[in-house]
Design a protein around this motif. Structure first.
Motif, PDB file in Angstrom:
ATOM      1  N   LEU A  63       0.840  -1.195   0.000  1.00 25.34           N
ATOM      2  CA  LEU A  63       0.000   0.000   0.000  1.00 25.34           C
ATOM      3  C   LEU A  63       0.878   1.249   0.000  1.00 25.34           C
ATOM      4  O   LEU A  63       1.809   1.360   0.804  1.00 25.34           O
ATOM      5  N   THR A  64       0.593   2.182  -0.884  1.00 25.86           N
ATOM      6  CA  THR A  64       1.337   3.452  -0.898  1.00 25.86           C
ATOM      7  C   THR A  64       0.707   4.436   0.083  1.00 25.86           C
ATOM      8  O   THR A  64      -0.433   4.247   0.517  1.00 25.86           O
ATOM      9  N   LEU A  65       1.427   5.489   0.382  1.00 24.13           N
ATOM     10  CA  LEU A  65       0.898   6.516   1.272  1.00 24.13           C
ATOM     11  C   LEU A  65      -0.352   7.150   0.667  1.00 24.13           C
ATOM     12  O   LEU A  65      -1.338   7.373   1.372  1.00 24.13           O
ATOM     13  N   ASP A  66      -0.334   7.427  -0.624  1.00 22.56           N
ATOM     14  CA  ASP A  66      -1.512   8.011  -1.270  1.00 22.56           C
ATOM     15  C   ASP A  66      -2.726   7.096  -1.165  1.00 22.56           C
ATOM     16  O   ASP A  66      -3.836   7.557  -0.908  1.00 22.56           O
ATOM     17  N   GLN A  67      -2.512   5.799  -1.351  1.00 16.50           N
ATOM     18  CA  GLN A  67      -3.618   4.842  -1.221  1.00 16.50           C
ATOM     19  C   GLN A  67      -4.133   4.805   0.210  1.00 16.50           C
ATOM     20  O   GLN A  67      -5.342   4.764   0.444  1.00 16.50           O
ATOM     21  N   PHE A  68      -3.208   4.811   1.181  1.00 18.94           N
ATOM     22  CA  PHE A  68      -3.611   4.822   2.586  1.00 18.94           C
ATOM     23  C   PHE A  68      -4.464   6.045   2.890  1.00 18.94           C
ATOM     24  O   PHE A  68      -5.517   5.943   3.515  1.00 18.94           O
ATOM     25  N   LEU A  69      -3.992   7.225   2.466  1.00 18.04           N
ATOM     26  CA  LEU A  69      -4.719   8.464   2.740  1.00 18.04           C
ATOM     27  C   LEU A  69      -6.084   8.467   2.080  1.00 18.04           C
ATOM     28  O   LEU A  69      -7.062   8.976   2.643  1.00 18.04           O
ATOM     29  N   GLU A  70      -6.191   7.878   0.912  1.00 22.62           N
ATOM     30  CA  GLU A  70      -7.476   7.792   0.216  1.00 22.62           C
ATOM     31  C   GLU A  70      -8.440   6.898   0.999  1.00 22.62           C
ATOM     32  O   GLU A  70      -9.629   7.209   1.104  1.00 22.62           O
ATOM     33  N   LEU A  71      -7.926   5.811   1.563  1.00 25.89           N
ATOM     34  CA  LEU A  71      -8.763   4.870   2.324  1.00 25.89           C
ATOM     35  C   LEU A  71      -9.106   5.373   3.730  1.00 25.89           C
ATOM     36  O   LEU A  71     -10.237   5.241   4.178  1.00 25.89           O
ATOM     37  N   TYR A  72      -8.103   5.903   4.429  1.00 32.06           N
ATOM     38  CA  TYR A  72      -8.261   6.174   5.870  1.00 32.06           C
ATOM     39  C   TYR A  72      -8.022   7.622   6.286  1.00 32.06           C
ATOM     40  O   TYR A  72      -8.170   7.939   7.461  1.00 32.06           O
ATOM     41  N   GLY A  73      -7.618   8.462   5.396  1.00 35.95           N
ATOM     42  CA  GLY A  73      -7.376   9.847   5.755  1.00 35.95           C
ATOM     43  C   GLY A  73      -6.059  10.018   6.504  1.00 35.95           C
ATOM     44  O   GLY A  73      -5.170   9.196   6.413  1.00 35.95           O
ATOM     45  N   GLU A  74      -5.961  11.070   7.281  1.00 35.66           N
ATOM     46  CA  GLU A  74      -4.717  11.443   7.959  1.00 35.66           C
ATOM     47  C   GLU A  74      -4.535  10.776   9.322  1.00 35.66           C
ATOM     48  O   GLU A  74      -4.000  11.380  10.240  1.00 35.66           O
TER      49      GLU A  74
END
Length: 76
Positions: A63-74
């Protein structure tokens, strides 16, 4: 401390470091071996990591950081 929030916090750390392991989780979070294994299983089942050979091995993060942020936010 058996909530989705805990799982997400550990996942964020895995994304930040590019890898994760049960020993790392146990050393950095107030949880036991079985819970750390469940977190690794959850990450693997959701395709967030490549599970290693056994729970003591290091798992690479898919999982990339961008994908993480898209899924779960900050969440940290």
């Amino acid at each position: 401390m058996d909530s989705l929030e805990t799982y997400i916090k550990v996942l964020r750390k895995a994304v930040d470091h590019g890898e994760i392991s049960v020993p790392y989780i146990k050393q950095n979070y107030p949880i036991g071996y079985n819970k750390a294994c469940r977190i690794i299983d959850w990450m693997a089942e959701n395709g967030y990591i490549e599970k290693g050979k056994g729970y003591s091995s290091t798992c690479k993060t898919k999982l990339t950081l961008d994908q993480f942020l898209e899924l779960y936010g900050e969440k940290n």
